[in-house]
Motif scaffolding. Structure first.
Motif, PDB file in Angstrom:
ATOM      1  N   TYR A  65       0.808  -1.119  -0.096  1.00  0.00           N
ATOM      2  CA  TYR A  65      -0.041   0.132   0.042  1.00  0.00           C
ATOM      3  C   TYR A  65       0.903   1.239  -0.091  1.00  0.00           C
ATOM      4  O   TYR A  65       0.359   2.354  -0.287  1.00  0.00           O
ATOM      5  CB  TYR A  65      -0.891   0.114   1.251  1.00  0.00           C
ATOM      6  CG  TYR A  65      -0.109  -0.086   2.569  1.00  0.00           C
ATOM      7  CD1 TYR A  65       0.186   1.243   3.288  1.00  0.00           C
ATOM      8  CD2 TYR A  65       0.189  -1.173   3.197  1.00  0.00           C
ATOM      9  CE1 TYR A  65       0.861   1.267   4.244  1.00  0.00           C
ATOM     10  CE2 TYR A  65       0.874  -1.096   4.446  1.00  0.00           C
ATOM     11  CZ  TYR A  65       1.155   0.211   4.859  1.00  0.00           C
ATOM     12  OH  TYR A  65       1.645   0.186   6.180  1.00  0.00           O
ATOM     13  N   GLU A  68       0.733   3.030  -3.325  1.00  0.00           N
ATOM     14  CA  GLU A  68      -0.687   3.817  -3.521  1.00  0.00           C
ATOM     15  C   GLU A  68      -0.964   4.892  -2.540  1.00  0.00           C
ATOM     16  O   GLU A  68      -1.523   6.063  -3.124  1.00  0.00           O
ATOM     17  CB  GLU A  68      -1.906   2.603  -3.116  1.00  0.00           C
ATOM     18  CG  GLU A  68      -3.194   3.053  -3.340  1.00  0.00           C
ATOM     19  CD  GLU A  68      -4.111   1.883  -2.967  1.00  0.00           C
ATOM     20  OE1 GLU A  68      -5.306   2.266  -2.916  1.00  0.00           O
ATOM     21  OE2 GLU A  68      -3.698   0.840  -2.899  1.00  0.00           O
ATOM     22  N   GLU A  69      -0.349   4.837  -1.359  1.00  0.00           N
ATOM     23  CA  GLU A  69      -0.627   5.927  -0.275  1.00  0.00           C
ATOM     24  C   GLU A  69       0.013   7.266  -0.885  1.00  0.00           C
ATOM     25  O   GLU A  69      -0.163   8.196  -0.766  1.00  0.00           O
ATOM     26  CB  GLU A  69      -0.009   5.683   0.897  1.00  0.00           C
ATOM     27  CG  GLU A  69      -1.042   4.737   1.720  1.00  0.00           C
ATOM     28  CD  GLU A  69      -2.315   5.192   1.897  1.00  0.00           C
ATOM     29  OE1 GLU A  69      -2.529   6.232   2.517  1.00  0.00           O
ATOM     30  OE2 GLU A  69      -3.576   4.445   1.754  1.00  0.00           O
ATOM     31  N   ARG A  71       1.125   8.139  -3.859  1.00  0.00           N
ATOM     32  CA  ARG A  71       0.547   8.779  -5.135  1.00  0.00           C
ATOM     33  C   ARG A  71      -0.852   9.397  -4.849  1.00  0.00           C
ATOM     34  O   ARG A  71      -1.245  10.432  -5.443  1.00  0.00           O
ATOM     35  CB  ARG A  71       0.393   7.479  -6.231  1.00  0.00           C
ATOM     36  CG  ARG A  71       1.572   7.037  -6.744  1.00  0.00           C
ATOM     37  CD  ARG A  71       1.513   6.002  -7.740  1.00  0.00           C
ATOM     38  NE  ARG A  71       2.692   5.660  -8.100  1.00  0.00           N
ATOM     39  CZ  ARG A  71       3.213   4.344  -8.999  1.00  0.00           C
ATOM     40  NH1 ARG A  71       1.820   3.740  -9.448  1.00  0.00           N
ATOM     41  NH2 ARG A  71       4.485   4.200  -9.234  1.00  0.00           N
ATOM     42  N   LYS A  72      -1.424   8.884  -4.079  1.00  0.00           N
ATOM     43  CA  LYS A  72      -2.819   9.485  -3.423  1.00  0.00           C
ATOM     44  C   LYS A  72      -2.463  10.695  -2.738  1.00  0.00           C
ATOM     45  O   LYS A  72      -3.234  11.755  -3.103  1.00  0.00           O
ATOM     46  CB  LYS A  72      -3.506   8.461  -2.360  1.00  0.00           C
ATOM     47  CG  LYS A  72      -4.958   9.161  -2.201  1.00  0.00           C
ATOM     48  CD  LYS A  72      -5.654   8.194  -1.048  1.00  0.00           C
ATOM     49  CE  LYS A  72      -5.623   6.548  -1.343  1.00  0.00           C
ATOM     50  NZ  LYS A  72      -6.260   5.941  -0.476  1.00  0.00           N
ATOM     51  N   ALA A  73      -1.601  10.662  -2.105  1.00  0.00           N
ATOM     52  CA  ALA A  73      -1.097  12.063  -1.359  1.00  0.00           C
ATOM     53  C   ALA A  73      -0.599  13.110  -2.388  1.00  0.00           C
ATOM     54  O   ALA A  73      -1.038  14.072  -2.051  1.00  0.00           O
ATOM     55  CB  ALA A  73       0.143  11.798  -0.320  1.00  0.00           C
ATOM     56  N   LYS A  74       0.207  12.799  -3.338  1.00  0.00           N
ATOM     57  CA  LYS A  74       0.584  13.501  -4.529  1.00  0.00           C
ATOM     58  C   LYS A  74      -0.775  13.972  -4.998  1.00  0.00           C
ATOM     59  O   LYS A  74      -0.637  15.330  -5.450  1.00  0.00           O
ATOM     60  CB  LYS A  74       1.450  12.777  -5.402  1.00  0.00           C
ATOM     61  CG  LYS A  74       3.006  12.532  -4.882  1.00  0.00           C
ATOM     62  CD  LYS A  74       3.785  11.914  -5.978  1.00  0.00           C
ATOM     63  CE  LYS A  74       5.267  11.773  -5.454  1.00  0.00           C
ATOM     64  NZ  LYS A  74       5.997  11.130  -6.658  1.00  0.00           N
ATOM     65  N   SER A  75      -1.399  13.242  -5.559  1.00  0.00           N
ATOM     66  CA  SER A  75      -2.917  13.746  -6.439  1.00  0.00           C
ATOM     67  C   SER A  75      -3.745  14.726  -5.610  1.00  0.00           C
ATOM     68  O   SER A  75      -4.379  15.383  -6.221  1.00  0.00           O
ATOM     69  CB  SER A  75      -3.536  12.834  -6.861  1.00  0.00           C
ATOM     70  OG  SER A  75      -4.113  11.469  -5.864  1.00  0.00           O
ATOM     71  N   ASN A  76      -3.858  14.322  -4.081  1.00  0.00           N
ATOM     72  CA  ASN A  76      -4.697  15.243  -3.412  1.00  0.00           C
ATOM     73  C   ASN A  76      -3.831  16.628  -2.870  1.00  0.00           C
ATOM     74  O   ASN A  76      -4.446  17.404  -2.159  1.00  0.00           O
ATOM     75  CB  ASN A  76      -5.015  14.440  -2.085  1.00  0.00           C
ATOM     76  CG  ASN A  76      -5.843  13.310  -2.788  1.00  0.00           C
ATOM     77  OD1 ASN A  76      -6.521  13.407  -3.692  1.00  0.00           O
ATOM     78  ND2 ASN A  76      -6.239  12.248  -1.907  1.00  0.00           N
ATOM     79  N   GLU A  78      -1.370  16.678  -0.500  1.00  0.00           N
ATOM     80  CA  GLU A  78      -1.242  16.693   0.937  1.00  0.00           C
ATOM     81  C   GLU A  78       0.128  16.569   1.325  1.00  0.00           C
ATOM     82  O   GLU A  78       0.351  16.753   2.539  1.00  0.00           O
ATOM     83  CB  GLU A  78      -1.892  15.263   1.187  1.00  0.00           C
ATOM     84  CG  GLU A  78      -3.492  15.357   1.074  1.00  0.00           C
ATOM     85  CD  GLU A  78      -3.963  13.647   1.421  1.00  0.00           C
ATOM     86  OE1 GLU A  78      -2.972  12.924   1.952  1.00  0.00           O
ATOM     87  OE2 GLU A  78      -5.218  13.587   1.310  1.00  0.00           O
ATOM     88  N   ASP A  97       8.834   7.386  -8.097  1.00  0.00           N
ATOM     89  CA  ASP A  97       8.303   7.820  -6.645  1.00  0.00           C
ATOM     90  C   ASP A  97       9.590   7.916  -5.586  1.00  0.00           C
ATOM     91  O   ASP A  97      10.261   6.925  -5.542  1.00  0.00           O
ATOM     92  CB  ASP A  97       7.379   6.854  -6.079  1.00  0.00           C
ATOM     93  CG  ASP A  97       6.039   6.619  -7.111  1.00  0.00           C
ATOM     94  OD1 ASP A  97       5.733   7.728  -7.555  1.00  0.00           O
ATOM     95  OD2 ASP A  97       5.567   5.655  -7.122  1.00  0.00           O
TER      96      ASP A  97
END
Length: 239
Positions: A65, A68-69, A71-76, A78, A97
């Motif tokens: 994970y 995934e975590e 890339r999610k933080a990058k897109s949001n 954060e 990454d």
């Protein structure tokens, strides 16, 4: 085991429960100056540590994970500017990454009036702490260095590991530039091989006491520069 049994019996049973003795755990031995209670003079000895790149690599390989975590933080949006301004992140090729991690230092009490200095590393998105080094405070060198002969080799090992995590490859030699020791027989074949990920050190965490002693910044009692954040003097510290 009876409570009155010799302490060596407890140690042997503990080794059986955890599966191996410390000497068989593939630990990394760092040489440093120490003050041992049963010796009157300063002694150079080796202390077992766990290289951060090995602990984090094992976690990264076992977890699915972290990518995934990140890339999610990058897109949001954060991640803080500190991450985007990091030299390793700036130099990374597009699409690569860089996983942020932290180093945490603190004192830990044990026994009666005894404490040790502990070093941890962890990924920012997992927060699973990996204990990488422990120094007993009563055994820190007392040659006039204020314990620096014991603490500095640990920082050198951490710096060596940080550079390896920046590049994403296993080191080609020991932290002091020396060739691999016999105890590193499992590390020498991996020299130059890739981890499968790269990481940057985003935070160095600890309380003011650790910054003033373990990290060698001035203390709050220093008359010239008592604040680690600015150049105020003791007389104007609270202004």
């Amino acid at each position: 085991v009876k409570p009155s049994s010799h302490s060596g019996r407890f140690s042997r049973i503990f080794d059986n429960v955890v599966g191996c003795a410390p000497k068989d755990a593939n630990l990394y031995y760092v040489g440093m100056g120490l003050r041992l209670r049963h010796e009157a003079s300063r002694r150079f000895d080796y202390v077992a540590t766990l290289p951060p790149q090995e602990a984090l690599h094992n976690e990264f390989a076992a977890s699915g994970y972290l990518v995934e975590e990140l890339r999610k933080a990058k897109s949001n949006g954060e991640l803080p500017p500190l991450y985007w301004d990091h030299p390793v992140v700036k130099a990374a090729p597009a699409g690569v990454d860089i996983h942020p991690r932290c180093v945490y230092v603190d004192g830990v009490a044990f026994g009666r009036g005894e404490s040790c200095l502990a070093f941890w590393v962890y990924f920012l998105f997992s927060k699973t702490r990996h204990l990488v080094a422990v120094l007993r405070k009563s055994e820190l060198c007392s040659c006039g260095c204020k314990g620096w002969c014991s603490v500095h080799p640990v920082w050198s090992m951490l710096s060596w590991s940080i550079q390896a995590l920046h590049s994403g490859t296993y080191p080609a030699a020991r932290h002091d530039g020396a060739p691999w020791r016999d105890s590193d027989s499992m590390r020498s074949p991996m020299a130059g091989e890739a981890f499968g990920f790269a990481s940057c050190c985003l935070f160095l965490k600890g309380d003011w006491g650790e910054f003033a002693s373990t990290m060698a910044f001035p203390t709050w009692k220093d008359g010239i520069c008592p604040c680690p954040m600015c150049f105020t003097e003791q007389a104007t510290l609270y202004h």
